[in-house]
Design a protein around this motif. Structure first.
Motif, mmCIF file in Angstrom:
data_model
loop_
_atom_site.group_PDB
_atom_site.id
_atom_site.type_symbol
_atom_site.label_atom_id
_atom_site.label_comp_id
_atom_site.label_asym_id
_atom_site.label_seq_id
_atom_site.Cartn_x
_atom_site.Cartn_y
_atom_site.Cartn_z
ATOM 1 N N LEU A 69 0.836 -1.208 0.000
ATOM 2 C CA LEU A 69 0.000 0.000 0.000
ATOM 3 C C LEU A 69 0.866 1.252 0.000
ATOM 4 N N TYR A 70 1.993 1.198 0.721
ATOM 5 C CA TYR A 70 2.917 2.322 0.732
ATOM 6 C C TYR A 70 3.593 2.500 -0.625
ATOM 7 N N ARG A 71 3.960 1.359 -1.253
ATOM 8 C CA ARG A 71 4.849 1.388 -2.410
ATOM 9 C C ARG A 71 4.107 1.569 -3.727
ATOM 10 N N LYS A 72 2.947 0.952 -3.868
ATOM 11 C CA LYS A 72 2.276 0.928 -5.165
ATOM 12 C C LYS A 72 1.250 2.056 -5.290
ATOM 13 N N GLU A 73 1.162 2.612 -6.493
ATOM 14 C CA GLU A 73 0.184 3.668 -6.743
ATOM 15 C C GLU A 73 -1.223 3.085 -6.860
ATOM 16 N N LYS A 74 -1.346 1.928 -7.544
ATOM 17 C CA LYS A 74 -2.643 1.271 -7.679
ATOM 18 C C LYS A 74 -2.832 0.312 -6.494
ATOM 19 N N LYS A 75 -3.747 0.673 -5.614
ATOM 20 C CA LYS A 75 -3.871 -0.029 -4.342
ATOM 21 C C LYS A 75 -5.066 -0.982 -4.274
ATOM 22 N N ALA A 76 -5.949 -0.961 -5.271
ATOM 23 C CA ALA A 76 -7.203 -1.721 -5.192
ATOM 24 C C ALA A 76 -6.957 -3.219 -5.025
ATOM 25 N N TRP A 77 -6.057 -3.808 -5.832
ATOM 26 C CA TRP A 77 -5.797 -5.246 -5.778
ATOM 27 C C TRP A 77 -5.165 -5.631 -4.441
ATOM 28 N N THR A 78 -4.279 -4.788 -3.923
ATOM 29 C CA THR A 78 -3.663 -5.058 -2.620
ATOM 30 C C THR A 78 -4.716 -5.037 -1.519
ATOM 31 N N ILE A 79 -5.650 -4.091 -1.581
ATOM 32 C CA ILE A 79 -6.715 -4.010 -0.574
ATOM 33 C C ILE A 79 -7.596 -5.252 -0.631
#
Length: 429
Positions: free
Chosen positions: A200-210
């Protein structure tokens, strides 16, 4: 620097895939995927041996491609005390009440130690010779946990009889089945959340991580593990405290505060059942068991214990007022019974030097290691833990030890310079 990274992108992608597959399979090998004892032994012993050798192969693949072993050591007391603990465990075969069992447990822990050594060393070598690469331990470990938790989430709907474990006389179904202790599966979920938060800190696109984190949290809820829930809440609040974005901080705190009452009532208080409240006060019978171990078991072998992963002269320890147990459900009590006060002192010093080493790491590494350690350490107070019988919590702790133990010396011999000139001329240029 960007050009250098692009030139090696194909190689780095291949290494990233190899490391992910090897780590995923290594963690998976701690599960009991079959009720056939021979298949289980083959997976847990032979399978892990193959993956240990694979971690060594990945390291030397990186070296052959264009790197040299310039790794030195720092915070040396952390790995030295761990080796002292392993050494005492090995010597204890001579007085163990079951040398065969002790040897098997020691060998499996040694396998994971070698695996962790080369796995972490590979990442450190990449840091030194492939500046700008994006291979991160938290990404590899977080995705490995996600895949395993997804298997259980899908499995619980397809085959609930296999993936659920009935407890309390069949009144409660907990995710895990015969394949994994629900508390251990919950601890794994905590480690996954701790690692994926860094994406979440590193990636700009956070939807898949969430989405990954939500699936893991759902699996955690279905395990019904109290200790793991506490660990995840601590991790979340720990990371909330790190962010400087007040809006994000308030949003996360609001969401957590909305979920906490429901989660605490269902998982910790088990719906408010008075009988279950009595279980909580005795830690599901653990407190009387620990008391009996200290008052009855420990005086028999106080200095050196009963041998590596042994807690009595017989297969099970049982007091008049406690259930029979083959392990202590507390990693520190386990060390005390296995290797006596001498072994416990070694373990305490080892942990002290490991925790102290965190302060010498950069912020990202320090936060990552603390995040991984929180669920593993909490699990250590109620289950196998970092010094107990072979489990993936030990593997994670060994990774933490080596993550604070390597440093790049940057000094190259003439032979190493010639090797790099042939393989990686841009480095010397």
């Amino acid at each position: 620097m960007t050009a250098t990274t692009v030139n090696h992108e194909a190689f780095l992608k291949k290494i990233n895939n190899y490391m992910f597959i090897v780590l995923l399979l290594m963690v998976a090998c701690f599960f009991t995927w079959s009720e056939n004892i021979n298949i289980t032994r083959a997976i847990k012993v032979v399978g892990r041996m193959g993956l240990m050798l694979s971690s060594i192969g990945i390291y030397y693949k990186i070296i052959r491609y264009g790197a040299v072993n310039t790794m030195g050591y720092k915070n040396i007391f952390s790995p030295l005390f761990y080796l002292a603990y392993m050494g005492l465990g090995f010597i204890s075969f001579t007085w163990s009440t079951n040398p065969g069992f002790s040897a098997l447990q020691w060998f499996m822990t040694f396998q994971s130690l070698v695996f962790a050594y080369f796995f972490i060393k590979s990442i450190k070598v990449l840091d030194s010779f492939f500046e700008g690469h994006n291979i991160r331990l938290y990404h590899l470990l977080g995705n490995s946990v996600f895949v395993l938790q997804l298997v259980f989430v899908v499995g619980m709907w397809i085959d609930p009889d296999t993936f659920f474990r009935l407890t309390n006389g069949g009144e409660e179904a907990r995710l895990g089945g015969v394949m994994m202790n629900p508390n251990e599966l919950g601890m794994l979920a905590g480690v996954g959340v701790a690692c994926l938060i860094f994406d979440l800190y590193r990636k700009e696109k956070k939807a898949w991580t969430i989405i990954k984190i939500l699936i893991i949290m759902y699996a955690l809820f279905m395990t019904g593990s109290r200790s793991s829930l506490i660990g995840v809440l601590i991790i979340i609040f720990f990371h909330i405290n790190q962010t400087k974005k007040q809006g994000l901080k308030m949003a996360i705190m609001g969401a957590v505060l909305l979920v906490i009452p429901f989660a605490v009532n269902q998982i910790i208080l088990k719906g408010g059942d008075k009988e279950r409240m009595e279980e909580i006060l005795t830690l599901t019978g653990r407190l009387p068991f620990w008391q009996a171990l200290i008052t009855e078991g420990l005086p028999r072998e106080p200095l050196l214990g009963f041998g590596y992963m042994r807690i009595d002269y017989k297969e099970f320890f049982q007091s008049v007022h406690t259930y029979p147990g083959k392990m202590t459900h507390n990693t520190f009590m386990q060390v005390l019974m296995n290797l006596g006060f001498i072994g416990l002192c070694i373990a305490i010093f080892q942990m002290f030097f490991t925790f102290h080493a965190f302060f010498s790491e950069n912020k990202e590494t320090r936060l990552m290691l603390i995040g991984i350690l929180i669920p593993v350490l909490i699990n250590s107070f109620t289950e196998f833990g970092i010094f107990g019988e072979s489990n993936y919590g030990i593997l994670f702790y060994q990774m933490i030890i080596f993550s604070v133990s390597f440093k790049n010396t940057t000094l190259l011999s003439s032979a190493e310079k010639l090797y790099l000139k042939k393989r990686r001329p841009e480095l010397l240029a």
